[in-house]
Each structure stands twice: as structure tokens, then as C-alpha cells.
Motif scaffolding. Sequence first.
Motif, PDB file in Angstrom:
ATOM      1  N   ARG A 150     -14.971  -3.534   8.217  1.00 53.11           N
ATOM      2  CA  ARG A 150     -15.956  -3.454   7.135  1.00 53.11           C
ATOM      3  C   ARG A 150     -15.530  -4.228   5.895  1.00 53.11           C
ATOM      4  NH1 ARG A 150     -17.532   2.795   6.470  1.00 53.11           N
ATOM      5  NH2 ARG A 150     -18.810   1.828   4.833  1.00 53.11           N
ATOM      6  N   GLY A 151     -14.374  -4.877   5.953  1.00 53.42           N
ATOM      7  CA  GLY A 151     -13.902  -5.670   4.822  1.00 53.42           C
ATOM      8  C   GLY A 151     -13.475  -4.845   3.625  1.00 53.42           C
ATOM      9  N   LEU A 152     -13.061  -3.604   3.862  1.00 55.79           N
ATOM     10  CA  LEU A 152     -12.665  -2.712   2.776  1.00 55.79           C
ATOM     11  C   LEU A 152     -11.182  -2.835   2.423  1.00 55.79           C
ATOM     12  CD1 LEU A 152     -14.626   0.479   3.906  1.00 55.79           C
ATOM     13  CD2 LEU A 152     -15.127  -0.940   1.903  1.00 55.79           C
ATOM     14  N   GLU A 153     -10.455  -3.655   3.170  1.00 54.50           N
ATOM     15  CA  GLU A 153      -9.021  -3.790   2.926  1.00 54.50           C
ATOM     16  C   GLU A 153      -8.769  -4.664   1.687  1.00 54.50           C
ATOM     17  OE1 GLU A 153     -10.484  -4.701   5.767  1.00 54.50           O
ATOM     18  OE2 GLU A 153      -9.776  -3.315   7.328  1.00 54.50           O
ATOM     19  N   ILE A 154      -8.157  -4.096   0.660  1.00 55.52           N
ATOM     20  CA  ILE A 154      -7.768  -4.864  -0.522  1.00 55.52           C
ATOM     21  C   ILE A 154      -6.521  -5.678  -0.218  1.00 55.52           C
ATOM     22  CG2 ILE A 154      -6.971  -4.690  -2.916  1.00 55.52           C
ATOM     23  CD1 ILE A 154      -8.562  -2.077  -3.105  1.00 55.52           C
ATOM     24  N   ALA A 155      -5.593  -5.075   0.514  1.00 52.72           N
ATOM     25  CA  ALA A 155      -4.347  -5.730   0.913  1.00 52.72           C
ATOM     26  C   ALA A 155      -3.762  -4.927   2.068  1.00 52.72           C
ATOM     27  CB  ALA A 155      -3.364  -5.784  -0.260  1.00 52.72           C
ATOM     28  N   TRP A 156      -2.698  -5.483   2.644  1.00 51.56           N
ATOM     29  CA  TRP A 156      -1.946  -4.810   3.702  1.00 51.56           C
ATOM     30  C   TRP A 156      -0.502  -4.704   3.235  1.00 51.56           C
ATOM     31  CZ3 TRP A 156      -4.839  -3.604   8.124  1.00 51.56           C
ATOM     32  CH2 TRP A 156      -6.086  -4.241   8.222  1.00 51.56           C
ATOM     33  N   VAL A 157       0.125  -3.545   3.439  1.00 51.90           N
ATOM     34  CA  VAL A 157       1.513  -3.358   3.013  1.00 51.90           C
ATOM     35  C   VAL A 157       2.391  -3.083   4.222  1.00 51.90           C
ATOM     36  CG1 VAL A 157       0.856  -2.586   0.703  1.00 51.90           C
ATOM     37  CG2 VAL A 157       1.144  -0.890   2.525  1.00 51.90           C
ATOM     38  N   ASP A 158       3.701  -3.099   3.982  1.00 55.06           N
ATOM     39  CA  ASP A 158       4.641  -3.056   5.108  1.00 55.06           C
ATOM     40  C   ASP A 158       5.245  -1.682   5.364  1.00 55.06           C
ATOM     41  OD1 ASP A 158       6.248  -2.879   2.881  1.00 55.06           O
ATOM     42  OD2 ASP A 158       7.666  -4.441   3.499  1.00 55.06           O
ATOM     43  N   ASP A 159       4.870  -0.670   4.574  1.00 52.07           N
ATOM     44  CA  ASP A 159       5.529   0.632   4.703  1.00 52.07           C
ATOM     45  C   ASP A 159       4.513   1.750   4.506  1.00 52.07           C
ATOM     46  OD1 ASP A 159       7.011   2.995   4.348  1.00 52.07           O
ATOM     47  OD2 ASP A 159       8.731   1.909   3.553  1.00 52.07           O
ATOM     48  N   PRO A 160       4.254   2.538   5.552  1.00 52.50           N
ATOM     49  CA  PRO A 160       3.248   3.610   5.418  1.00 52.50           C
ATOM     50  C   PRO A 160       3.682   4.720   4.464  1.00 52.50           C
ATOM     51  CG  PRO A 160       4.398   3.788   7.519  1.00 52.50           C
ATOM     52  CD  PRO A 160       4.837   2.491   6.911  1.00 52.50           C
ATOM     53  N   VAL A 161       4.990   4.927   4.326  1.00 49.54           N
ATOM     54  CA  VAL A 161       5.468   5.969   3.412  1.00 49.54           C
ATOM     55  C   VAL A 161       5.255   5.537   1.968  1.00 49.54           C
ATOM     56  CG1 VAL A 161       7.392   7.479   2.810  1.00 49.54           C
ATOM     57  CG2 VAL A 161       7.160   6.637   5.147  1.00 49.54           C
ATOM     58  N   GLU A 162       5.561   4.265   1.671  1.00 50.24           N
ATOM     59  CA  GLU A 162       5.319   3.760   0.326  1.00 50.24           C
ATOM     60  C   GLU A 162       3.823   3.798  -0.002  1.00 50.24           C
ATOM     61  OE1 GLU A 162       7.511   3.030  -1.935  1.00 50.24           O
ATOM     62  OE2 GLU A 162       9.243   3.314  -0.634  1.00 50.24           O
ATOM     63  N   LEU A 163       2.979   3.541   0.986  1.00 50.79           N
ATOM     64  CA  LEU A 163       1.534   3.622   0.777  1.00 50.79           C
ATOM     65  C   LEU A 163       1.110   5.056   0.497  1.00 50.79           C
ATOM     66  CD1 LEU A 163      -1.306   2.464   0.762  1.00 50.79           C
ATOM     67  CD2 LEU A 163      -1.304   2.528   3.268  1.00 50.79           C
ATOM     68  N   PHE A 164       1.710   6.011   1.195  1.00 54.47           N
ATOM     69  CA  PHE A 164       1.428   7.424   0.956  1.00 54.47           C
ATOM     70  C   PHE A 164       1.755   7.792  -0.491  1.00 54.47           C
ATOM     71  CE2 PHE A 164       2.743  11.893   0.885  1.00 54.47           C
ATOM     72  CZ  PHE A 164       1.688  12.521   1.531  1.00 54.47           C
TER      73      PHE A 164
END
Length: 329
Positions: free
Chosen positions: A129-143
Motif C-alpha cells: 500500500r506504499g505506507l512504508e516511510i523507511a525500512w530499518v535493520d533492527d526490530p527491537v530498535e523499531l519497537f
Amino acid sequence: MTASASDIKYTVLDFASLDGWAQDDHAAALTTFRNTCQDMDDPDWTSLCALAGDVPDARAFFELFFRPVLIEDGQPAMFTGYFEPELDGSLTRSARYRYPVYAMPPEARAIRPWLTRRQILEGPFLQGRGLEIAWVDDPVELFFLQIQGSGRIRLPNGQMIRVGYSGFNGHEYRSVGAELVRRGTYAAHQVSAQVIRNYVQRNPDVGKELLYHNPSYVFFREVSEVPAERGPLGAMNRSITTMRSIAVDPKFVPLGAPVWIEKDGADPLRRLMIAQDTGSAIKGAQRADVFFGTGDEAGRAAGRLRDPGRMMVLMPIQRAYALLPEGAI
């Protein structure tokens, strides 16, 4: 349990009863107050904001036009800290950068509560849906980015983009740290953001399930127009200030109000802060989150803070005394 209006106690104090008041940098607090007071709608506040524009003595300004009000709801005071994290990411997905930072879909605003964290991350609802602003490398840091509500993402070319809170899925925040204590994995005094990070990274499968314990999910918007030298945007859509801005529960503390902090613990803090932010875990009349700044060092300092004390809201004089029950003045 939430206190009813009849359970709330208001006590108007004088400035002489505030521990450390005379020693603070009132001019620094006044500068932070000016940053958001123009956005306060009530006439009591707008008139004081106009006066704040040309003040030769900041301490005298606060003492002349405000009164400290201790607001109590029966819950003990608790001070914690927050910060603006920095993550490594990319504008395109790759083997390294595969965890999306999502913008908020319209249905998440319309349906309350919407999908849980698990359903969002394991289901197909946001894909394609094109909702991704960016992609990061660590799911914990994203949390933890979601818990903090704003942050910076460092792209491979060194450029930074900034993201700020856009909304959430409507589910109540649940602490994964408290869950680790409940399970007996750690004692309460051992739990910190770094301990949680290490635990999840050492135990990826169990750790993934642990993060699902918190069903709340935060969505973001890009706010890269905010200059790098300024703080992230708070709940008033203005930059917040390191060690002068706090997040509060707006049910008890008006956003934009000055708040005198008397934080106890190993490193006592006596300082005039400005209530410029909110947080899903900040609930109660004596609950505040102190903004420590940007980056890892700020994150470590913020993560260590969990202390008692008390806080007093500086209210315009008439408004302060109007809070008291009839005959109490």
C-alpha cells in the motif's frame, strides 16, 4: 484504577515551599514556555503568553502571575525518562533493512481499537500500500522507537530523516518490562531498555513473542523539515527541549503549562519544566516523562530513570484558586 473527579485533590502552594526553586535557571524555562504558549487557547494562558514576550526577570514573571498547584489522584508520583532514538535504515527494502516504519492507514483512525501489533506485523493488511516511510535493520530498535514516539533514521548515504508520532492502533500500552518481571525473568530493579534489548536479541523467538505482549502499535509521519539542531516535535507539534520538556497526562496537566519537578532518587532533580508532550504510558496526576535529548547517551540516561518525588503545575492565579473547593481559600 482511574480516580474520579471527586477523588482529585488540589493544594495551592507558595513558591517558598518549592525545594530548590531559587536556584533554577528560570530564563531557560521561560524560553521553553514561549515556544508553545502561543498555541494555548484559554484566555488566561494567552494573556500570560503575551506578557512572556518581554520579561526582564523570568523568576519574577512566574512568581507574579502563577501559583504552584499540587494535584493528587491517590497514586504515587513516578518520574521516568524518554529520548529521541537514532536508527539505521533505508528508503528501500533489502536483506539488511527489512523492518518497515509505517505511516498510519485511514482505517486505523476510523476503527477503535484496530488490529493488534501481532495482526499488523503478521498479516497482509499493510503490505503493498506504499505506507512504508523507511525500512530499518533492527526490530527491537523499531519497537523502542514506537515507545519513544519520534526518532531519526540514518540512511546509508549518511542523510538523516526524522519521523514523528502520527497515531496508534487504539490498543492500550502494555509494558514488556513488567511482563519480564511477572515471568520471574528479572527483578523489577534490573529491568531497563538495554536489558530488554539484550534479552530479545539473545532469544529471538521468545523475544518476538515478548514484544507481541504489547498490542499497541504506533504509526509515524516524516517530519524532516524540523532542523537537526532542534528537538523532535511533541504533542503540541512544536520542538521539545532537552531537560526542559516533559510528557504528562493532559487529563490533569494542561499542555503548555510550566511544571515544577522535585524528582528524588540517586540523582535528584529540581527544575521548572514545560508540559509539551504526552505518552500512552503516562497516566496520572503525578506522572511525568522527562525528555533527555537525542541519541544513545540520552537513551541510556533516560532508561535509568524511575524515581519518586512530586510535581506542581504552575497555574494562572485565578485558575489555581478556582480549583479549590468552596471555602478552602
